[in-house]
Design an enzyme around this catalytic site. Structure first.
Site, PDB file in Angstrom:
ATOM      1  N   LYS A 196       0.859  -1.187   0.000  1.00 32.24           N
ATOM      2  CA  LYS A 196       0.000   0.000   0.000  1.00 32.24           C
ATOM      3  C   LYS A 196       0.891   1.232   0.000  1.00 32.24           C
ATOM      4  O   LYS A 196       1.716   1.426   0.883  1.00 32.24           O
ATOM      5  CB  LYS A 196      -0.913  -0.005   1.223  1.00 32.24           C
ATOM      6  N   LYS A 249      -2.216  -1.549  -3.760  1.00 33.02           N
ATOM      7  CA  LYS A 249      -3.082  -0.371  -3.705  1.00 33.02           C
ATOM      8  C   LYS A 249      -2.247   0.886  -3.807  1.00 33.02           C
ATOM      9  O   LYS A 249      -1.255   0.993  -3.095  1.00 33.02           O
ATOM     10  CB  LYS A 249      -3.835  -0.396  -2.377  1.00 33.02           C
TER      11      LYS A 249
HETATM   12  C1  PBG Z   1      -7.405   3.385   5.598  1.00 29.79           C
HETATM   13  C2  PBG Z   1      -7.668   3.297   4.164  1.00 29.79           C
HETATM   14  C3  PBG Z   1      -7.495   4.250   3.158  1.00 29.79           C
HETATM   15  C4  PBG Z   1      -8.001   3.697   1.982  1.00 29.79           C
HETATM   16  C5  PBG Z   1      -8.421   2.419   2.299  1.00 29.79           C
HETATM   17  N1  PBG Z   1      -8.195   2.184   3.634  1.00 29.79           N
HETATM   18  C6  PBG Z   1      -7.019   5.643   3.215  1.00 29.79           C
HETATM   19  C7  PBG Z   1      -5.652   5.974   3.594  1.00 29.79           C
HETATM   20  O1  PBG Z   1      -4.771   5.135   3.722  1.00 29.79           O
HETATM   21  O2  PBG Z   1      -5.466   7.179   3.803  1.00 29.79           O
HETATM   22  C8  PBG Z   1      -8.074   4.391   0.646  1.00 29.79           C
HETATM   23  C9  PBG Z   1      -9.131   3.915  -0.280  1.00 29.79           C
HETATM   24  C10 PBG Z   1      -9.446   4.813  -1.408  1.00 29.79           C
HETATM   25  O3  PBG Z   1      -8.784   5.834  -1.678  1.00 29.79           O
HETATM   26  O4  PBG Z   1     -10.425   4.498  -2.107  1.00 29.79           O
HETATM   27  N2  PBG Z   1      -6.090   3.435   5.990  1.00 29.79           N
END
Ligand code: PBG
Length: 325
Positions: A196, A249
């Site tokens: 991520k 992601k």
């Molecule tokens: C929580 C989380 C996030 C997303 C999914 N889980 C946001 C982040 O890390 O700030 C992002 C999902 C999206 O942008 O659709 N940590």
């Protein structure tokens, strides 16, 4: 053999011929639909930066999930917006928290729907970071693990079919696996947000989940966008710690990472087609600058072609309508 004996256009001549030689087919089985749940009754707040995406109170969440399930979408991924936030994100692991209540009602109404819960602290902490802070404002990795494990267990207790940690703390998959097993949830799989990235594509999500960090950013725990070898190490560690499904992601700016993970590991690979990717398509579609439906399918198919088995996407219902049952 070359031209004129070889003519690549022969197999492109009609739609049926194209169908027969198509290498990648997006199906309903690939789709996971993310949903946002909030306290209250009759709430359906559209997110301005994400047209068609809503903060839903529980009864509206059940309605939306039912619609998706009836269209053939097998799974939803839930995010909760708590009533109160505090420094340690108490609502994240309270048995009476928004997610825990939502999961109970969803599973009650739709027992066969696969309900996946996002496990993270950022929606629940008043500072908006994905873990607890030490005095200097640095996210304390090891102190956060226990809270993540408690959250995952409370989700499983409520009936979640799968948990998906998205915090990017080191060691969280092992901590969650241990805690789940200890509480008798050894059959609940973990889909880890393994690679991520600290991406600017999450902007609209933070409006939806009300989870923007109050200071600083997430670069001290999420991955640096230029890195791909590091992604392989992250995925390898999560697999070592017991992840059942590994996720990359965001998706679009990281198709090479999806491909690399697919080629290196045999675990199912998920990709998150994130909020910013959705908003770009929606806004250009609204302006009439692109054919929104075709662009949507082209993007989702590309994510699958790169190697994703599963795609988490806000376009899930639209895609289901387009590809049919
Ligand atoms: C929580 C989380 C996030 C997303 C999914 N889980 C946001 C982040 O890390 O700030 C992002 C999902 C999206 O942008 O659709 N940590």
């Amino acid at each position: 053999m070359y031209f004129p004996e070889v003519r690549m256009r022969r197999l492109r001549k009609t739609e049926n011929l194209r169908r027969m030689v198509r290498e990648t087919n997006l199906t309903l089985d690939d789709l996971i639909y993310p949903l946002f749940v909030i306290h209250g009754k009759g709430v359906k707040n559209e997110i301005p930066s994400m047209p068609g995406v809503f903060q839903l109170s529980i009864e509206n969440l059940v309605k939306e999930a039912r619609e998706a399930y009836d269209m053939g979408i097998p799974a939803v991924l839930l995010f909760g917006i708590p009533e109160k936030k505090d420094p340690v994100g108490s609502d994240a692991y309270s048995d009476d928290g928004i997610i825990q209540r939502a999961v109970r009602e969803l599973k009650n109404a739709l027992p066969d729907l696969v309900v996946i819960t996002d496990v993270c602290m950022c929606e629940y902490t008043d500072h908006g970071h994905c873990g607890v802070l030490d005095e200097s404002g640095y996210v304390n990795n090891d102190a956060t693990l226990e809270l993540l494990a408690r959250s995952a267990v409370s989700h499983a207790k409520a009936g979640a079919d799968m948990v998906a940690p998205s915090d990017m703390m080191d060691g969280r998959v092992a901590a969650i696996r241990d805690a789940l097993d200890e509480e008798g949830f050894e059959t609940v799989p973990i889909m880890s947000y393994a690679a991520k990235y600290a991406s600017a594509f999450y902007g609209p999500f933070r409006d939806a989940a009300e989870s923007a960090p109050k200071f600083g950013d997430r670069r001290a725990y999420q991955m640096d966008p230029p890195n791909v070898r590091e992604a392989i190490r992250e995925v390898a560690l999560d697999i070592e710690e017991g992840a059942d499904i590994v996720m990359v992601k965001p998706a679009l700016a990281y198709l090479d990472v999806i491909r690399e993970v697919r080629e290196t590991f045999d675990h199912p690979v998920a990709a998150y087609n994130v909020s910013g990717e959705y908003s770009l398509v929606k806004s250009a579609g609204k302006m009439g600058w692109i054919d929104e439906e075709r662009v949507t399918l082209e993007i989702l198919t590309a994510i699958k072609r790169a190697g994703a088995d599963l795609i988490i996407t806000y376009h899930a219902k639209e895609a289901a309508k387009l590809i049919g049952g």
